[in-house]
Each structure stands twice: as C-alpha cells, then as structure tokens.
Design a protein around this motif. Structure first.
Motif, short mmCIF file in Angstrom:
data_model
loop_
_atom_site.label_atom_id
_atom_site.label_comp_id
_atom_site.label_asym_id
_atom_site.label_seq_id
_atom_site.Cartn_x
_atom_site.Cartn_y
_atom_site.Cartn_z
N GLY A 76 0.81 -1.21 0.00
CA GLY A 76 0.00 0.00 0.00
C GLY A 76 0.84 1.25 0.00
O GLY A 76 0.53 2.23 -0.70
N ASN A 121 -4.78 -0.85 1.57
CA ASN A 121 -4.69 0.01 2.75
C ASN A 121 -5.00 -0.83 3.98
O ASN A 121 -6.15 -1.23 4.19
N LEU A 197 2.34 4.66 6.68
CA LEU A 197 2.32 3.21 6.58
C LEU A 197 3.72 2.63 6.79
O LEU A 197 3.91 1.61 7.44
#
Length: 200
Positions: A76, A121, A197
């Motif tokens: 992601g 995600n 992330l």
C-alpha cells in the motif's frame, strides 16, 4: 434494533469521512464526471463485504495475522507513493491541469486503481473488519448485524454523496489553478499516508 443501526451508521461515518487516498480518488473522479458509478459501487461494496466479515466474527483472524497486514502495509505504501508522484507531476505541468487533457481514462483502469486504494490500505481492515466488527459483537443477537447494516448504509451514503455531489464543485474547478491546488493536496495526502504506513 434502531439504536444499534444508528450507532453503526454514526460510527461508520466517522471512520469513512476522514480525508484519505480513497476519498481523494472518489472526489477527483466525481469532478471529472468519469466512471463515478463504478467507483462508488466498488468503494461501498468493499466496505459492505469487509464489515460483514467483521460482524461474522473474523476480525480476530485479521488481528492475529500481523504478517498479512505487514505485506499489505508495504504494498500500500508503494502504491500510494506512485499515486503521490503522479498527482505532483500533474500539479507541476500546466498541460495536465485540465481533467480532460489526458483524455478519458479506461473504466477498467479506474476500477483497478479504486480496488488497489481500497484493499492495499491496511487501515481499511482495521477499521471495518476489526474495529466495526468488534463493536458489532457488543450488540446481542441480531443487534450486531443491525450495527453492521448501519455502517454499510453510512458507507453508501458517503461515497454516493462524495462521488456525485462533487459535480456541484465543477464551476470552481473550471480554473486550472483549482486543479493545481487539488492535485497538490492529493499528492500531500497520499505521500503522508505512504509515510505513515512505512513508519507503522
């Protein structure tokens, strides 16, 4: 039953409305008036699927599989970084500020991008499967499914409003500068999410 549905609606809405890559993509497609219905259906359908999985009690499986979330996290982050670079390039190159300058995008490409933004995600699994699923389990019997139904309705309401309501902002985006600002914002949001992330 109604309080559980309302609680699910409000909780789901509070999680979905937050600015993110998926919402930025839906907004941009709405402004372009390009493949809006498929995008809305993909986003709402994915939420409905993941919320249902969570209500069914599979949230603990996701929470207990950190390796899977790690893979999704890195994939992601890489995908969001690519999209951030693309948005930054559009903002820096005047000939790409007009939404029609690149020509119409293929529906398959738009849908695939939307699917990637949704399922790459890791937060979508934590929000829908783990969090909403866990909250649904706190409602006895059918109350859990009522809570989940409320969350799904919130998703449908939000993405429909965002996708089709964006057309009302189109006069504002008749100016190239407005598209430039939007693309800068999209680039910053996606780059920020990619970094978040990576750093966990």
């Amino acid at each position: 039953m109604l309080p559980a549905t309302l609680a699910g609606f409000l909780t789901g809405l509070s999680l979905i409305v937050a600015i993110g890559a998926q919402n930025a993509f839906v907004l941009r497609q709405g402004l372009r008036r390009e493949h809006v219905l498929p995008v809305v259906l993909v986003c709402a359908g994915a939420d409905a699927l993941l919320v249902s999985v969570g209500v069914a009690g599979l949230g603990s499986l996701v929470a207990d599989r950190p390796v899977v979330l790690q893979v999704v996290r890195w994939a992601g982050a890489a995908f969001l970084a690519v999209l951030a670079v693309g948005a930054a390039r559009r903002a820096l190159r005047p000939e790409h500020l007009d939404p029609a300058a690149d020509g119409p995008a293929r529906r398959s490409a738009v849908v695939l991008t939307c699917l990637a933004l949704t399922f790459l995600n890791p937060h979508v699994y934590l929000d829908t499967v783990v969090l909403l699923g866990g909250l649904a389990q706190q409602h006895p019997a059918a109350g859990g499914w009522a809570f989940g139904a409320g969350a799904v309705v919130a998703s449908i309401t939000w993405f429909t409003t965002l996708g089709f309501g964006a057309a009302r902002l189109r006069p504002l985006f008749a100016r190239p500068r407005a598209w430039q600002v939007l693309d800068v914002g999209v680039a910053l949001v996606m780059a920020g999410l990619a970094v978040s992330l990576v750093v966990g």
